[in-house]
Write a protein that holds these residues in place. Structure first.
Motif, PDB file in Angstrom:
ATOM      1  N   THR A 299       2.157  -3.883   0.238  1.00 33.38           N
ATOM      2  CA  THR A 299       2.968  -3.681  -0.146  1.00 33.38           C
ATOM      3  C   THR A 299       3.149  -2.186  -0.897  1.00 33.38           C
ATOM      4  OG1 THR A 299       3.422  -5.775  -1.472  1.00 33.38           O
ATOM      5  CG2 THR A 299       4.679  -4.155  -2.478  1.00 33.38           C
ATOM      6  N   VAL A 300       4.257  -1.800  -0.914  1.00 30.24           N
ATOM      7  CA  VAL A 300       3.836   0.042  -0.245  1.00 30.24           C
ATOM      8  C   VAL A 300       4.759  -0.107  -1.831  1.00 30.24           C
ATOM      9  CG1 VAL A 300       3.462   1.976   0.299  1.00 30.24           C
ATOM     10  CG2 VAL A 300       2.200   0.475   1.541  1.00 30.24           C
ATOM     11  N   ARG A 301       4.290   1.685  -2.525  1.00 32.38           N
ATOM     12  CA  ARG A 301       5.275   2.052  -3.352  1.00 32.38           C
ATOM     13  C   ARG A 301       6.036   3.280  -2.399  1.00 32.38           C
ATOM     14  NH1 ARG A 301       2.556   5.150  -8.213  1.00 32.38           N
ATOM     15  NH2 ARG A 301       1.597   5.677  -6.513  1.00 32.38           N
ATOM     16  N   ALA A 302       6.839   3.857  -3.417  1.00 33.02           N
ATOM     17  CA  ALA A 302       7.752   4.476  -1.931  1.00 33.02           C
ATOM     18  C   ALA A 302       7.200   5.645  -2.381  1.00 33.02           C
ATOM     19  CB  ALA A 302       9.086   4.652  -2.779  1.00 33.02           C
ATOM     20  N   ALA A 303       6.413   6.366  -3.611  1.00 36.27           N
ATOM     21  CA  ALA A 303       5.956   7.321  -3.450  1.00 36.27           C
ATOM     22  C   ALA A 303       4.421   7.499  -2.467  1.00 36.27           C
ATOM     23  CB  ALA A 303       5.836   7.271  -4.865  1.00 36.27           C
ATOM     24  N   ASP A 304       3.731   6.496  -2.881  1.00 36.19           N
ATOM     25  CA  ASP A 304       2.903   6.387  -1.622  1.00 36.19           C
ATOM     26  C   ASP A 304       3.020   6.704   0.016  1.00 36.19           C
ATOM     27  OD1 ASP A 304       0.735   6.289  -3.753  1.00 36.19           O
ATOM     28  OD2 ASP A 304       1.646   3.721  -4.128  1.00 36.19           O
ATOM     29  N   LEU A 305       4.777   5.943   0.464  1.00 35.45           N
ATOM     30  CA  LEU A 305       4.957   6.018   1.355  1.00 35.45           C
ATOM     31  C   LEU A 305       5.572   7.254   1.601  1.00 35.45           C
ATOM     32  CD1 LEU A 305       5.605   4.479   4.432  1.00 35.45           C
ATOM     33  CD2 LEU A 305       7.963   3.722   2.840  1.00 35.45           C
ATOM     34  N   VAL A 306       6.007   7.844   0.699  1.00 31.75           N
ATOM     35  CA  VAL A 306       5.956   9.927   0.915  1.00 31.75           C
ATOM     36  C   VAL A 306       4.724  10.280   1.417  1.00 31.75           C
ATOM     37  CG1 VAL A 306       7.193  11.559   0.005  1.00 31.75           C
ATOM     38  CG2 VAL A 306       8.427   9.740   0.539  1.00 31.75           C
ATOM     39  N   GLU A 307       3.671   9.984   0.382  1.00 30.37           N
ATOM     40  CA  GLU A 307       2.618  10.674   0.516  1.00 30.37           C
ATOM     41  C   GLU A 307       1.810  10.808   1.816  1.00 30.37           C
ATOM     42  OE1 GLU A 307      -2.030  10.811  -1.458  1.00 30.37           O
ATOM     43  OE2 GLU A 307      -0.275  10.366  -2.601  1.00 30.37           O
ATOM     44  N   PHE A 308       2.130   9.410   2.480  1.00 30.52           N
ATOM     45  CA  PHE A 308       1.713   8.774   3.224  1.00 30.52           C
ATOM     46  C   PHE A 308       2.031   9.785   4.930  1.00 30.52           C
ATOM     47  CE2 PHE A 308       1.969   5.872   7.150  1.00 30.52           C
ATOM     48  CZ  PHE A 308       0.081   6.022   7.606  1.00 30.52           C
ATOM     49  N   GLY A 309       3.892   9.783   4.840  1.00 30.74           N
ATOM     50  CA  GLY A 309       4.551  10.270   6.054  1.00 30.74           C
ATOM     51  C   GLY A 309       4.181  11.883   5.828  1.00 30.74           C
ATOM     52  N   ARG A 310       3.643  12.705   4.502  1.00 30.83           N
ATOM     53  CA  ARG A 310       3.582  14.138   4.807  1.00 30.83           C
ATOM     54  C   ARG A 310       2.458  14.433   5.563  1.00 30.83           C
ATOM     55  NH1 ARG A 310       6.796  14.958  -1.428  1.00 30.83           N
ATOM     56  NH2 ARG A 310       8.605  15.261  -0.578  1.00 30.83           N
ATOM     57  N   ALA A 311       0.896  13.333   5.417  1.00 28.28           N
ATOM     58  CA  ALA A 311       0.077  13.665   5.478  1.00 28.28           C
ATOM     59  C   ALA A 311       0.305  13.289   6.966  1.00 28.28           C
ATOM     60  CB  ALA A 311      -0.742  12.828   5.197  1.00 28.28           C
ATOM     61  N   LEU A 312       0.963  12.755   7.687  1.00 30.18           N
ATOM     62  CA  LEU A 312       0.955  12.131   8.967  1.00 30.18           C
ATOM     63  C   LEU A 312       1.762  13.565   9.810  1.00 30.18           C
ATOM     64  CD1 LEU A 312       2.307   8.660   9.664  1.00 30.18           C
ATOM     65  CD2 LEU A 312      -0.127   9.688  10.267  1.00 30.18           C
ATOM     66  N   ILE A 313       2.581  14.227   8.729  1.00 30.01           N
ATOM     67  CA  ILE A 313       3.093  15.297   9.588  1.00 30.01           C
ATOM     68  C   ILE A 313       2.537  16.408   9.323  1.00 30.01           C
ATOM     69  CG2 ILE A 313       5.157  17.286   9.320  1.00 30.01           C
ATOM     70  CD1 ILE A 313       6.878  15.078   8.230  1.00 30.01           C
ATOM     71  N   ALA A 314       1.770  17.010   8.193  1.00 30.93           N
ATOM     72  CA  ALA A 314       0.476  17.850   8.175  1.00 30.93           C
ATOM     73  C   ALA A 314      -0.412  18.015   9.333  1.00 30.93           C
ATOM     74  CB  ALA A 314       0.325  18.133   6.955  1.00 30.93           C
ATOM     75  N   ASN A 315      -1.114  16.460   9.603  1.00 27.89           N
ATOM     76  CA  ASN A 315      -1.997  16.270  10.989  1.00 27.89           C
ATOM     77  C   ASN A 315      -1.526  16.758  12.031  1.00 27.89           C
ATOM     78  OD1 ASN A 315      -3.913  15.384   8.496  1.00 27.89           O
ATOM     79  ND2 ASN A 315      -3.945  13.449   9.140  1.00 27.89           N
TER      80      ASN A 315
END
Length: 99
Positions: A18-34
């Motif tokens: 169960t993931v918070r929306a903020a965590d999912l956004v942070e994860f997406g940004r980290a993927l894009i940055a990588n």
């Protein structure tokens, strides 16, 4: 979330989260940055003319044309001109495959 989502998924592939929306956004940004950082390290592809490829292989332009027809060395259209990827030529030069 204290742990990295990607690390959890790799360590426990069957886990349900169960993931918070903020965590999912942070994860997406980290993927894009990588991905962006990884793309910066990839050298741009170099394209050669049929004449340049013929000189590289010490053969004729007719042979290069024939290789393209056979699928041995695939041509690429760049701005209406026939070109060949240097990386494809290097693979052939470094392989033991015969034409």
């Amino acid at each position: 979330m204290d742990s990295n989502i990607l690390q959890l998924a790799e360590q426990y592939p069957q886990i349900s989260l169960t993931v918070r929306a903020a965590d999912l956004v942070e994860f997406g940004r980290a993927l894009i940055a990588n991905a962006t950082e990884a793309l910066k390290t990839v050298p741009p592809e170099e394209y050669l003319s049929r004449n340049e490829v013929a000189m590289l292989f010490n053969t004729t332009t007719q042979t290069i044309y024939r290789w393209g027809k056979r699928g041995y060395l695939r041509p690429v259209m760049v701005g209406g001109a026939v070109r060949y990827r240097r990386s494809d030529c290097e693979l052939i030069l470094n392989s033991k495959t015969r034409v």
